[in-house]
Design an enzyme around this catalytic site. Structure first.
Site, PDB file in Angstrom:
ATOM      1  N   GLU A 178     -25.982 -70.746  15.114  1.00 16.77           N
ATOM      2  CA  GLU A 178     -27.192 -70.823  15.956  1.00 16.77           C
ATOM      3  C   GLU A 178     -28.356 -70.096  15.283  1.00 16.77           C
ATOM      4  OE1 GLU A 178     -28.039 -72.042  19.353  1.00 16.77           O
ATOM      5  OE2 GLU A 178     -26.269 -73.297  19.130  1.00 16.77           O
TER       6      GLU A 178
ATOM      7  N   SER B 118     -23.989 -76.519  24.609  1.00 17.24           N
ATOM      8  CA  SER B 118     -24.546 -75.226  24.975  1.00 17.24           C
ATOM      9  C   SER B 118     -25.782 -74.890  24.134  1.00 17.24           C
ATOM     10  CB  SER B 118     -23.492 -74.141  24.763  1.00 17.24           C
ATOM     11  OG  SER B 118     -23.050 -74.183  23.422  1.00 17.24           O
TER      12      SER B 118
ATOM     13  N   CYS C 181     -19.470 -80.702  23.062  1.00 19.67           N
ATOM     14  CA  CYS C 181     -19.178 -79.269  23.064  1.00 19.67           C
ATOM     15  C   CYS C 181     -17.673 -79.118  23.256  1.00 19.67           C
ATOM     16  CB  CYS C 181     -19.949 -78.631  24.223  1.00 19.67           C
ATOM     17  SG  CYS C 181     -19.548 -76.910  24.510  1.00 19.67           S
TER      18      CYS C 181
ATOM     19  N   CYS D  92     -15.236 -76.878  17.362  1.00 17.28           N
ATOM     20  CA  CYS D  92     -16.509 -76.498  17.964  1.00 17.28           C
ATOM     21  C   CYS D  92     -17.557 -77.297  17.209  1.00 17.28           C
ATOM     22  CB  CYS D  92     -16.726 -74.998  17.785  1.00 17.28           C
ATOM     23  SG  CYS D  92     -18.388 -74.448  18.196  1.00 17.28           S
TER      24      CYS D  92
END
Ligand code: DGL
Length: 271
Positions: free
Chosen positions: A151, A11, A73, A185
């Site tokens: 992120e 993602s 992912c 993750c």
């Protein structure tokens, strides 16, 4: 022998933890990475939407003529296994290799899992663990805010905000006396230092990026699908949002500067 590239997607940036390991283990392979930065996070969406995005991401990689696809992912691997199985090239996710690695190191069978909300709701890691060891005790915790922090590049070892958030998520594991924690993750290996400091040295962390890359290496070797040993490897990077933010944060994931061009592609209207 197969000189076509390996396709890897996530993602966002988390899948680069797989790329980093693949580049180390398979220096002759060409890699194509797609990070769906325009639609991250996947982990708080419905399984149907995650599947649709996964199919589109794979469609893009197939256009690059890849020989193998890795869903780097945890979220996609947890709910879109059928999408991966239906592809015209072999594919793998992170759940099986990571569960296998956790089972290999856990002595007590008390295993923790951290991942996105979708991953934890799917019980994918728990099911994979119990298939091999039915008496294992698996404790899971969704940690969506950690994805946003990673992120954003908030991964420094001394980042007090990230540590406070992680501590809140991880505290229940202390009472549950786990001896192994799956970083379910692919964003989370960047927080290994912080997580280890909270849980202590007695809890072994399983890096889903590294275990998945190792499994891919052994599968491609077994199937005689590796590129010729005189080939020069490397990675091409594609994202679905502005590329200029990518290089800085990607550097932290890859442990080296991103000197290659990062190209933006448009996922609107795909599939
Ligand atoms: N890196 C992804 C995972 O492994 C997910 C982050 C997200 O998109 O929520 O689950």
């Amino acid at each position: 022998m197969d000189n076509r590239p390996i396709g890897i997607f996530d993602s966002g940036l988390g899948g680069l933890t797989v790329v980093r390991e693949l580049m180390r283990q398979l220096p002759n392979e060409r890699l194509v990475y797609f990070g769906d930065t325009g639609r991250v996070p996947y982990g708080s969406r419905s399984p149907e939407i995650v599947k649709r995005y996964a199919a589109q991401d794979c469609g893009f990689l197939l256009e690059q003529d890849v020989k193998y696809i890795i869903a780097a992912c945890g979220t996609v691997s947890s709910v879109a296994a059928d999408v991966l199985q239906a592809l015209p090239v072999p594919a793998m996710g992170v759940v099986e290799p990571t569960a296998e690695a956790a089972l290999a190191v856990s002595k007590t069978g008390r295993i923790g899992v951290i991942g996105t909300s979708v991953t934890v709701r799917s019980s994918s890691f728990e099911r994979a663990i119990k298939r091999t060891r039915p008496d294992a005790q698996v404790f899971s915790q969704a940690c969506p805010v950690l994805v946003t922090l990673v992120e954003s590049g908030w991964v420094e070892e001394d980042n007090t905000a990230t540590e406070a958030v992680a501590r809140q998520y991880l505290e229940p594991f202390m009472e549950q006396r786990i001896d192994t924690l799956i970083l379910g993750c692919t964003h989370f290996p960047l927080l290994s230092m912080i997580i280890s400091r909270i849980l202590g040295e007695d809890v072994t962390l399983i890096n889903s990026g590294a275990t998945t890359a190792a499994k891919c290496t052994s599968l491609l070797t077994q199937r005689d699908m590796l590129a010729a040993s005189d080939r020069t490897g490397g990675c091409r990077f594609f994202v679905s949002d502005q590329p200029h933010n990518f290089a800085g944060v990607a550097e932290m994931f890859l442990g080296r500067a991103v000197s290659e061009d990062v190209r933006q592609i448009n996922m609107e209207g795909v599939g």
